[in-house]
Design a protein around this motif. Structure first.
Motif, short mmCIF file in Angstrom:
data_model
loop_
_atom_site.label_atom_id
_atom_site.label_comp_id
_atom_site.label_asym_id
_atom_site.label_seq_id
_atom_site.Cartn_x
_atom_site.Cartn_y
_atom_site.Cartn_z
N THR A 151 0.40 3.42 -3.04
CA THR A 151 -0.97 3.93 -3.05
C THR A 151 -1.12 5.09 -2.07
O THR A 151 -1.73 6.12 -2.39
CB THR A 151 -1.96 2.81 -2.69
OG1 THR A 151 -1.97 1.86 -3.75
CG2 THR A 151 -3.37 3.37 -2.50
N ASP B 64 0.79 -1.23 0.00
CA ASP B 64 0.00 0.00 0.00
C ASP B 64 0.82 1.28 0.00
O ASP B 64 0.26 2.37 -0.14
CB ASP B 64 -0.94 0.02 1.21
CG ASP B 64 -2.16 -0.87 1.02
OD1 ASP B 64 -2.57 -1.05 -0.15
OD2 ASP B 64 -2.68 -1.39 2.01
N THR C 42 -4.28 0.73 -5.50
CA THR C 42 -5.04 -0.34 -4.84
C THR C 42 -6.39 0.12 -4.31
O THR C 42 -7.07 -0.64 -3.63
CB THR C 42 -4.22 -0.95 -3.68
OG1 THR C 42 -3.94 0.07 -2.70
CG2 THR C 42 -2.93 -1.54 -4.18
#
Length: 281
Positions: free
Chosen positions: A54, A51, A76
């Motif tokens: 992101t 993540d 994501t």
């Protein structure tokens, strides 16, 4: 004479493992071990991208002037964390050359990890937990992974949450517990699960007035932290940052993997978990 020596050894072992006499030196030793171990993990175990990029994409949107939460996206998925997350990861973005210097971010999270462990150790001391159980804090593979190999936002949220719990155990700084808890909520909304327990502590230690004051502090600080978003697009912010109807993906669960995707995603399972949480409170 042998019996006397055996008795002294037993007394020493009892003092070291089961009393508070040597708690501080053992805790400090564990923190040193943790620092060495965590540094070695960063050096030797490959970082796994999940993540982080992101997060960087989402904060770049905010830094670019976007205030509508529904338009903040990453590879994501959309931005679903409160504004405290945005400001903290914006700082991390600046510290890591727009998110490209991942190793530097890992060192920051190593600091967060050690600070969190220190807070937990202080909580344990306040609760008079025997030193015998302290080594269990350093053997969790999952904890090290979440903090320094994944760079998730959970560690930041829990740093504030544990600081709030510690403050509730100390009369002199208990008044800051509401603000600290709110800072955790501002990073990830699951810290709200601590609110019922916190409210109980506030009520038991200060009565209704203290409880109301602390809850007001929690609410107002959320508004202040999210002011740019609340002012521009209030509905969009609340709907995304505190989306209680959001369905979590089974692929990311660890604790409930044994129940299967169908049960995990069912409305009935969500109700069972909610009821169990309320009952245990």
């Amino acid at each position: 004479m042998i019996r006397a020596q055996t008795t002294r050894v037993r007394a020493l072992v009892h003092s070291v493992l089961l009393t508070q006499q040597f708690f501080v030196p053992i805790a400090l030793m564990l923190l040193v071990v943790e620092a060495i171990l965590t540094y070695a993990i960063i050096q030797r175990v490959s970082y796994t991208e999940i993540d982080w990029q992101t997060y960087m994409q989402q904060v770049h949107g905010v830094l670019g002037g976007e205030r509508n939460y529904t338009k903040l996206q990453g590879d994501t998925g959309p931005l679903v964390y409160p504004a405290g997350f945005v400001w903290i990861y914006s700082l991390l973005c600046a510290l890591t050359n727009n998110g490209t210097h991942v190793r530097r971010a890992q060192y920051v999270f190593m600091g967060i990890y050690l600070a969190t462990q220190a807070l937990v150790l202080m909580i344990y001391r306040r609760a008079r937990v025997p030193p015998l159980v302290l080594p269990l804090l350093v053997v969790s593979k999952r904890l090290h992974s979440i903090f320094v190999l994944r760079l998730f936002n959970d560690p930041v949220a829990m740093l504030f949450a544990y600081a709030a719990v510690l403050s509730m155990t100390r009369t002199g700084i208990r008044r800051w517990s509401g603000l600290l808890l709110s800072l955790g909520i501002a990073v990830k909304m699951n810290v709200q699960l601590l609110l019922p327990g916190a409210a109980f502590v506030w009520w038991r230690t200060g009565g209704l007035r203290t409880t109301v004051v602390q809850l007001v502090v929690v609410a107002l600080s959320q508004v202040v932290i999210a002011a740019p978003f609340v002012y521009a697009f209030p509905h969009e912010y609340v709907a995304r940052a505190f989306e209680y109807t959001r369905q979590f993906n089974f692929v990311w669960t660890v604790n409930w993997r044994f129940i299967g995707d169908r049960v995990f995603a069912s409305h009935e399972w969500a109700l069972i978990l909610a009821a169990a949480h309320i009952a245990l409170l």
